[in-house]
Design a protein around this motif. Sequence first.
Motif, PDB file in Angstrom:
ATOM      1  N   TYR A 123       0.867  -1.170   0.000  1.00  0.00           N
ATOM      2  CA  TYR A 123       0.000   0.000   0.000  1.00  0.00           C
ATOM      3  C   TYR A 123       0.909   1.227   0.000  1.00  0.00           C
ATOM      4  O   TYR A 123       1.934   1.240   0.692  1.00  0.00           O
TER       5      TYR A 123
ATOM      6  N   GLU B 261      -6.473   1.653  11.280  1.00  0.00           N
ATOM      7  CA  GLU B 261      -5.904   0.327  11.455  1.00  0.00           C
ATOM      8  C   GLU B 261      -6.140  -0.554  10.234  1.00  0.00           C
ATOM      9  O   GLU B 261      -7.061  -0.319   9.446  1.00  0.00           O
ATOM     10  N   ILE B 262      -5.271  -1.541  10.098  1.00  0.00           N
ATOM     11  CA  ILE B 262      -5.413  -2.568   9.075  1.00  0.00           C
ATOM     12  C   ILE B 262      -5.456  -3.902   9.799  1.00  0.00           C
ATOM     13  O   ILE B 262      -4.510  -4.256  10.499  1.00  0.00           O
ATOM     14  N   LYS B 263      -6.576  -4.613   9.632  1.00  0.00           N
ATOM     15  CA  LYS B 263      -6.723  -5.941  10.225  1.00  0.00           C
ATOM     16  C   LYS B 263      -6.484  -6.968   9.126  1.00  0.00           C
ATOM     17  O   LYS B 263      -7.107  -6.903   8.072  1.00  0.00           O
ATOM     18  N   ILE B 264      -5.594  -7.895   9.392  1.00  0.00           N
ATOM     19  CA  ILE B 264      -5.299  -8.945   8.430  1.00  0.00           C
ATOM     20  C   ILE B 264      -5.657 -10.274   9.087  1.00  0.00           C
ATOM     21  O   ILE B 264      -5.017 -10.676  10.051  1.00  0.00           O
TER      22      ILE B 264
ATOM     23  N   ILE C 246      -4.540 -10.274   2.896  1.00  0.00           N
ATOM     24  CA  ILE C 246      -4.323  -8.841   2.934  1.00  0.00           C
ATOM     25  C   ILE C 246      -5.479  -8.200   2.165  1.00  0.00           C
ATOM     26  O   ILE C 246      -5.753  -8.586   1.032  1.00  0.00           O
ATOM     27  N   PRO C 247      -6.188  -7.236   2.754  1.00  0.00           N
ATOM     28  CA  PRO C 247      -7.350  -6.637   2.080  1.00  0.00           C
ATOM     29  C   PRO C 247      -6.965  -5.933   0.773  1.00  0.00           C
ATOM     30  O   PRO C 247      -5.918  -5.289   0.692  1.00  0.00           O
TER      31      PRO C 247
ATOM     32  N   ASN D 253      -8.544  -3.378  -0.478  1.00  0.00           N
ATOM     33  CA  ASN D 253      -8.708  -1.947  -0.209  1.00  0.00           C
ATOM     34  C   ASN D 253      -8.765  -1.738   1.287  1.00  0.00           C
ATOM     35  O   ASN D 253      -9.309  -2.568   2.016  1.00  0.00           O
ATOM     36  N   ILE D 254      -8.229  -0.604   1.715  1.00  0.00           N
ATOM     37  CA  ILE D 254      -8.310  -0.241   3.135  1.00  0.00           C
ATOM     38  C   ILE D 254      -8.788   1.203   3.234  1.00  0.00           C
ATOM     39  O   ILE D 254      -8.634   1.988   2.295  1.00  0.00           O
TER      40      ILE D 254
ATOM     41  N   LEU E 212      -8.031   4.439   5.331  1.00  0.00           N
ATOM     42  CA  LEU E 212      -6.965   4.906   6.214  1.00  0.00           C
ATOM     43  C   LEU E 212      -6.835   6.421   6.098  1.00  0.00           C
ATOM     44  O   LEU E 212      -6.670   6.951   4.997  1.00  0.00           O
TER      45      LEU E 212
END
Length: 136
Positions: free
Chosen positions: A88, A112-115, A119-120, A122-123, A125
């Motif tokens: 990203y 935050e990024i939750k995995i 791996i998503p 799109n996030i 942020l």
Amino acid sequence: MNKKFLLSFIILCSVFVSCISMSDTQKNELIILNPTLFHNEDNFVFIGKINLSTNRFVEIYFTEYLFANNRATYRLVFFDNNNSISCYKIEDKPILINNILVFPYKKELGNEIKIKDNIPNNIYLNGEIIELLIIR
């Protein structure tokens, strides 16, 4: 007592050197795969490792590329042990807390990024939707 200290120091140095050479290997791989995004001058920092299952994990790195007029680009890079690499384009370095990447933003803006399993793509942020770039 001194022998225990010396042994601990040698083990710690070995682990540190191993991590540095591992980071250098990952960095060189990125440069070879995409030299327009990654450079020898990049600062390359290991953020942490997330276990997705008993035999699958993701190593996470933060890259910083400084260039003309005090400008910079930052990327969060994921090395999945299934041989895929993605990233990203972000603005700040996160910290890893309980398998969640946490950024210094307000929660309502996305911080935050939750995995979990993957791996998503799109996030959300810092008020923006950021797409995952597949490198390999």
